[in-house]
Scaffold this active site. Sequence first.
Site, PDB file in Angstrom:
ATOM      1  N   GLU A  98      31.538  47.162  44.507  1.00 13.27           N
ATOM      2  CA  GLU A  98      32.819  47.784  45.004  1.00 13.27           C
ATOM      3  C   GLU A  98      33.957  47.782  43.761  1.00 13.27           C
ATOM      4  O   GLU A  98      34.266  46.861  43.073  1.00 13.27           O
ATOM      5  CB  GLU A  98      33.538  46.691  45.965  1.00 13.27           C
ATOM      6  CG  GLU A  98      32.522  46.843  47.501  1.00 13.27           C
ATOM      7  CD  GLU A  98      33.307  45.937  48.293  1.00 13.27           C
ATOM      8  OE1 GLU A  98      33.136  46.346  49.624  1.00 13.27           O
ATOM      9  OE2 GLU A  98      33.932  44.907  48.156  1.00 13.27           O
ATOM     10  N   CYS A 136      40.529  48.689  39.669  1.00 12.99           N
ATOM     11  CA  CYS A 136      39.972  47.222  39.584  1.00 12.99           C
ATOM     12  C   CYS A 136      38.500  47.519  39.556  1.00 12.99           C
ATOM     13  O   CYS A 136      37.878  48.048  40.379  1.00 12.99           O
ATOM     14  CB  CYS A 136      40.475  46.629  40.661  1.00 12.99           C
ATOM     15  SG  CYS A 136      39.862  44.987  40.671  1.00 12.99           S
ATOM     16  N   CYS A 157      28.752  36.787  42.116  1.00 15.88           N
ATOM     17  CA  CYS A 157      29.581  35.916  41.302  1.00 15.88           C
ATOM     18  C   CYS A 157      29.127  34.404  40.989  1.00 15.88           C
ATOM     19  O   CYS A 157      28.682  33.989  42.321  1.00 15.88           O
ATOM     20  CB  CYS A 157      30.980  35.663  41.221  1.00 15.88           C
ATOM     21  SG  CYS A 157      32.061  34.854  40.060  1.00 15.88           S
ATOM     22  N   CYS A 192      34.780  30.403  43.331  1.00 14.36           N
ATOM     23  CA  CYS A 192      36.071  29.836  43.456  1.00 14.36           C
ATOM     24  C   CYS A 192      36.195  29.663  44.992  1.00 14.36           C
ATOM     25  O   CYS A 192      35.985  30.645  45.799  1.00 14.36           O
ATOM     26  CB  CYS A 192      37.238  30.756  42.850  1.00 14.36           C
ATOM     27  SG  CYS A 192      37.137  30.915  40.800  1.00 14.36           S
ATOM     28  N   CYS A 205      37.475  32.707  47.421  1.00 11.72           N
ATOM     29  CA  CYS A 205      37.345  34.194  46.912  1.00 11.72           C
ATOM     30  C   CYS A 205      35.951  34.611  47.671  1.00 11.72           C
ATOM     31  O   CYS A 205      34.887  33.848  47.667  1.00 11.72           O
ATOM     32  CB  CYS A 205      37.319  34.418  45.436  1.00 11.72           C
ATOM     33  SG  CYS A 205      36.733  36.004  44.666  1.00 11.72           S
ATOM     34  N   CYS A 244      43.270  41.001  46.253  1.00 15.67           N
ATOM     35  CA  CYS A 244      42.575  39.998  45.400  1.00 15.67           C
ATOM     36  C   CYS A 244      41.676  38.970  46.097  1.00 15.67           C
ATOM     37  O   CYS A 244      42.395  38.393  47.165  1.00 15.67           O
ATOM     38  CB  CYS A 244      43.859  39.331  44.609  1.00 15.67           C
ATOM     39  SG  CYS A 244      43.475  38.144  43.503  1.00 15.67           S
TER      40      CYS A 244
END
Length: 342
Positions: free
Chosen positions: A92, A105, A112, A116, A119, A333
Site C-alpha cells: 500500500e 507515503c 516488516c 514495533c 504498528c 501513520c
Amino acid sequence: MAVTDIKNLTLEELEKELAGIGARPFSAKQIFEWMYRKSVFDFDHMTNLSKDIRAHIKSAHTAALDRCEKKIPSSDKTVKYLYRLDDSRFIESVHIRAGDRDTLCVSSQVGCRFRCAFCASGMKGFIRNLSAAEILNQVLYLKTAENRKITNYVFMGMGEPLDNYDNVLRAIGLMNSPDALNIGIRNITLSTCGLVPGIKKLMDSGIKVNLSVSLHAARDDLRNRLVPVNRKYPLAALYESCSDYFKKTGRLVTLEYVLLENVNDAPKDAYALARASKKINAKINLILYNPVKGLSFGRPSSSRASVFISKIRETGAKVTLRESRGSEIMAACGQLCLAGTK
C-alpha cells in the site's frame, strides 16, 4: 535470459548493456526520457529507438507498472492505493493532501521484520524486500495514471527502508537523477526505526536525504518494549548516529513520536524527549496514536497531548503536532498492513 524490470537499472547500467549490442549511450537516455519524462512504458511506442534496440530491450526487460487493485479515498482527501505485485503480493501507498503540500507515503518492503508494538505493518511478519522498480512504480503510478503533482515523498509506508538499503538507495537515486524523475533531494524523507549501521552508511552515501527516526520513547526500558530493535541499538548509539548525520549532511533529523495514552505521554517522557532533541539538535514530530485492530493502545485526550507539548516547549525544544490523515481508511501513520492477504 530472465526478463527483469528495466527501471531497476541506472542510466550508466543501461548504457553499458546497450553498448554490448553496439548501441550508442544516447539510446539509454532516450529510453529514460520515454519512461520518466513522457510516462511511456511500452517499448513498441518508443519510436525513436531502432527496431534492433527495441527487440533486445523487449527480450530482456519489462517496464510495466504494478497493477493498482484498489484506490480508497477518505473524506479528508487522503487516498490509499493497493498494488498487486508480480508475485501476487500486495503493498500500500498513500497520497496525503495538506494545504499546498501533496505527500506520497511510499512502501519499501512487503511486511516488516521489526514489529514495533503499535504498528500494523509488522503484525504478519516480513515477506520480502521491494525492488527499486517496485518502489519507483508507486511514484510513477501517481505521476501517470493520476497526474498528481507531488511535492514531498516520504519512505514511511510498509517496511523499514534501511533494512532494504540497496534497493531504497537505488530508487532514491533514480528519483533524484536529472536523467530520470529529477525530484529534489530535499523533497525526499527516509524514516527508520533506528538501524544505526544503516544511518551511518546513509550519511556516507553522498545522498543527503531528509532523515526521520521513529523514536516513540526516550527511555531505553520503554523503547525496548515499544521498538524492539532498541535492544540491539540502544538510545545512546542511536543519538550518536543522528548527531553524526546532522554534522555530515547539514540536515536536521526529525524525531517521530507516537503518543500512546498512559504509556509514553507523561511529563517525564516529554522532558526526556526534549533533552534528546536538544542534545542532537533535532526536531520533534508528535503524532496521536491511530487505532489498529488487535492492538490495545489508546489515543491520549487533546488536553493530555497539550500538556505533553507544553512541557517540551518549556525547554525550548522544537516540536510540532502532526495532524493524522486517512485514519478512516486505515491509511494513517502505523495503520498500513499486508492488505489483500489472509
